[in-house]
Motif scaffolding. Structure first.
Motif, short mmCIF file in Angstrom:
data_model
loop_
_atom_site.label_atom_id
_atom_site.label_comp_id
_atom_site.label_asym_id
_atom_site.label_seq_id
_atom_site.Cartn_x
_atom_site.Cartn_y
_atom_site.Cartn_z
N UNK A 70 59.49 74.03 33.94
CA UNK A 70 58.33 73.71 33.11
C UNK A 70 57.21 74.62 33.57
N UNK A 71 56.52 75.24 32.62
CA UNK A 71 55.44 76.19 32.95
C UNK A 71 54.11 75.65 32.45
N UNK A 72 53.05 76.42 32.70
CA UNK A 72 51.72 76.00 32.31
C UNK A 72 51.57 75.84 30.80
N UNK A 73 50.78 74.86 30.41
CA UNK A 73 50.48 74.65 29.00
C UNK A 73 49.56 75.76 28.50
N UNK A 74 49.38 75.84 27.19
CA UNK A 74 48.56 76.90 26.62
C UNK A 74 47.12 76.82 27.14
N UNK A 75 46.60 75.62 27.34
CA UNK A 75 45.23 75.46 27.83
C UNK A 75 45.13 75.72 29.34
N UNK A 76 46.25 75.59 30.04
CA UNK A 76 46.27 75.83 31.50
C UNK A 76 47.46 76.75 31.81
N UNK A 77 47.41 77.99 31.34
CA UNK A 77 48.58 78.88 31.42
C UNK A 77 48.93 79.29 32.85
N UNK A 78 50.20 79.54 33.04
CA UNK A 78 50.67 80.09 34.31
C UNK A 78 50.26 81.55 34.40
N UNK A 79 49.55 81.96 35.44
CA UNK A 79 49.16 83.37 35.55
C UNK A 79 50.34 84.23 35.96
N UNK A 80 50.27 85.51 35.61
CA UNK A 80 51.32 86.44 36.02
C UNK A 80 50.94 87.04 37.37
N UNK A 81 51.69 86.66 38.38
CA UNK A 81 51.41 87.06 39.75
C UNK A 81 52.72 87.35 40.47
N UNK A 82 52.62 87.96 41.63
CA UNK A 82 53.74 88.04 42.56
C UNK A 82 53.23 87.56 43.91
N UNK A 83 54.00 86.67 44.54
CA UNK A 83 53.61 86.09 45.83
C UNK A 83 54.87 85.72 46.59
N UNK A 84 54.84 85.76 47.91
CA UNK A 84 56.04 85.45 48.69
C UNK A 84 56.27 83.95 48.82
N UNK A 85 57.54 83.53 48.71
CA UNK A 85 57.91 82.15 49.01
C UNK A 85 58.00 82.03 50.53
N UNK A 86 57.06 81.30 51.12
CA UNK A 86 56.92 81.34 52.58
C UNK A 86 57.41 80.10 53.31
N UNK A 87 57.38 78.94 52.63
CA UNK A 87 57.75 77.70 53.33
C UNK A 87 58.13 76.62 52.34
N UNK A 88 58.92 75.67 52.81
CA UNK A 88 59.23 74.47 52.06
C UNK A 88 58.39 73.33 52.62
N UNK A 89 57.83 72.54 51.75
CA UNK A 89 57.08 71.35 52.18
C UNK A 89 57.79 70.15 51.58
N UNK A 90 58.29 69.28 52.45
CA UNK A 90 58.98 68.08 52.02
C UNK A 90 58.01 66.91 52.09
N UNK A 91 58.04 66.05 51.07
CA UNK A 91 57.09 64.94 50.94
C UNK A 91 55.65 65.47 50.98
#
Length: 412
Positions: free
Chosen positions: A232-253
């Motif tokens: 699921x991505x951002x809605x038209x009023x709150x769009x997902x920006x086009x970026x590149x970023x590293x996946x650095x960590x998992x946060x559980x709970x």
């Protein structure tokens, strides 16, 4: 009068220096001269030589003709050759070699080089595109052009500035195969060729690829798609920006730091469901109703965008999944997290232990895969076939307007 040989001039200078030094010593002993300046004073007094400006190379008629042919081929890239002044260049070529041809050819070549290397549309933020290119891809185009002229490699150099990704080549081939009468299909392909010119030239062998209009996430390993997930991505009023970023960590709970915009629009208040943080923000504690679900994949970026779970699984059954406030909700995110731990050399045992509990735990990923959040309404599937998608944010039109707006070519 005959010229003095260079060796004789050198001897004369040495003799003059010797006489001058001897005269200085004699005057100093008589108190008639001050001490010689030290090296620092000499350096300060010496005139600073200006570096010589690099010589702009001369354009031969053959090089200019090759440039004209390269400009005419720009239509294959979804660009309009007329935007690069081919008529002006032909006129200069008819006048013969000289300053006029040099200026016209240089202006045309630089304009085409910039559009091939960086994309023609410059106001990319207006369509939500914030992917930055590595500095080594943004070298001095003028200097590189001059070198290409000197080596007689105009066409080769200009074409080397285009994306080498097979997906770009597939879109270009599709454009060539699409009839001129099918303007809508051609425009879609042109808009997405332009987007590829905005992309980094090397994505890496392993990365996460989220194409917003496709509502899919691909985990790419070794250049091949390892697995895919509905998102699921951002809605038209709150769009997902086009970026590149590293996946650095998992946060559980995870806790959810509620954005101020959501607090305001939803009129949220501190209470049992939301806690007030010391800085005044509202936070939602971990639990079955937490908006981030059980798992968050953190990726540091200025837009506070990340991948996460969700308690609202029914959203994945919808065809149109532009529903979020900007972040990416991932179906079966536990499986994705497990794959990242496997390929990212994280602590899988700690992850499973954290899932069994209720406390917030963070598991670092030793290998930070880049996450590309892109926006292509025409893309290429795993079999190399063109696939098209809707335009949930209505952005193709703005890109096409930028492509077709024209650009004045001026000699420099």
């Amino acid at each position: 009068m005959s010229a003095i040989p260079s060796c004789a001039r050198c001897v004369g200078r040495h003799q003059l220096a010797t006489i001058s030094f001897a005269l200085f010593v004699m005057m100093t002993s008589l108190g008639l001269a001050s001490a010689p300046p030290d090296a620092t004073e000499q350096e300060a007094a010496a005139p600073i030589a200006e570096p010589a400006a690099p010589q702009v190379p001369h354009w031969s008629q053959a090089a200019a003709q090759e440039l004209i042919e390269t400009v005419e081929a720009a239509g294959r890239e979804g660009l309009d050759p007329a935007d690069y002044g081919p008529s002006e260049l032909r006129h200069a070529l008819e006048q013969g070699e000289g300053p006029a041809l040099d200026a016209a050819a240089r202006a045309t070549a630089l304009a085409l080089a910039r559009d091939y290397a960086l994309g023609r549309v410059t106001d990319r933020a207006r369509v939500g595109w914030h992917i930055k290119r590595p500095p080594d891809e943004l070298g001095d185009l003028e200097m590189r052009l001059d070198e290409a002229v000197r080596q007689g490699q105009i066409r080769t150099w200009l074409e080397s500035l285009l994306p080498a990704d097979p997906r770009y080549a597939a879109l270009r081939d599709a454009l060539a195969a699409t009839p001129e009468t099918d303007g809508a299909a051609r425009d879609r392909l042109r808009a997405n060729l332009e987007r590829w010119r905005w992309m980094p030239r090397a994505l890496g062998d392993s990365y996460i690829y989220v194409n917003v209009p496709s509502y899919r996430l691909d985990l790419v390993e070794g250049g091949a798609t390892l697995s895919s997930y509905d998102v699921v991505v951002g809605a038209k009023k709150t769009p997902t920006p086009q970026i590149v970023a590293p996946a650095q960590r998992l946060v559980v709970n995870p806790w959810w730091n509620v954005p101020k915009s959501i607090v305001k629009s939803s009129k949220l208040r501190a209470g049992r469901k939301y806690r007030a943080a010391p800085d005044g923000r509202l936070r939602q504690p971990p639990g079955p109703n937490n908006a981030l679900g059980k798992i968050k994949i953190d990726m540091d970026n200025a837009h506070a965008i990340y991948l996460h779970d969700t308690p609202f699984k029914t959203a994945f059954t919808r065809t149109d999944r532009a529903l979020s406030h900007g972040c990416i909700r991932v179906k079966d995110i536990r499986q994705l997290a497990t794959e990242l731990l496997l390929h990212g050399q994280g602590d899988a045992a700690a992850f499973e232990s954290a899932l069994a509990g209720s406390k917030t735990r963070t598991i670092p990923l030793q290998r930070n895969l880049p996450v590309y959040l892109v926006y292509f309404t025409a893309d290429v599937d795993q079999n190399g076939q063109i696939v098209t998608y809707g335009d949930p944010y209505g952005r193709d039109a703005a890109i096409l307007a930028g492509l077709d707006g024209g650009m004045k070519i001026t000699a420099s």
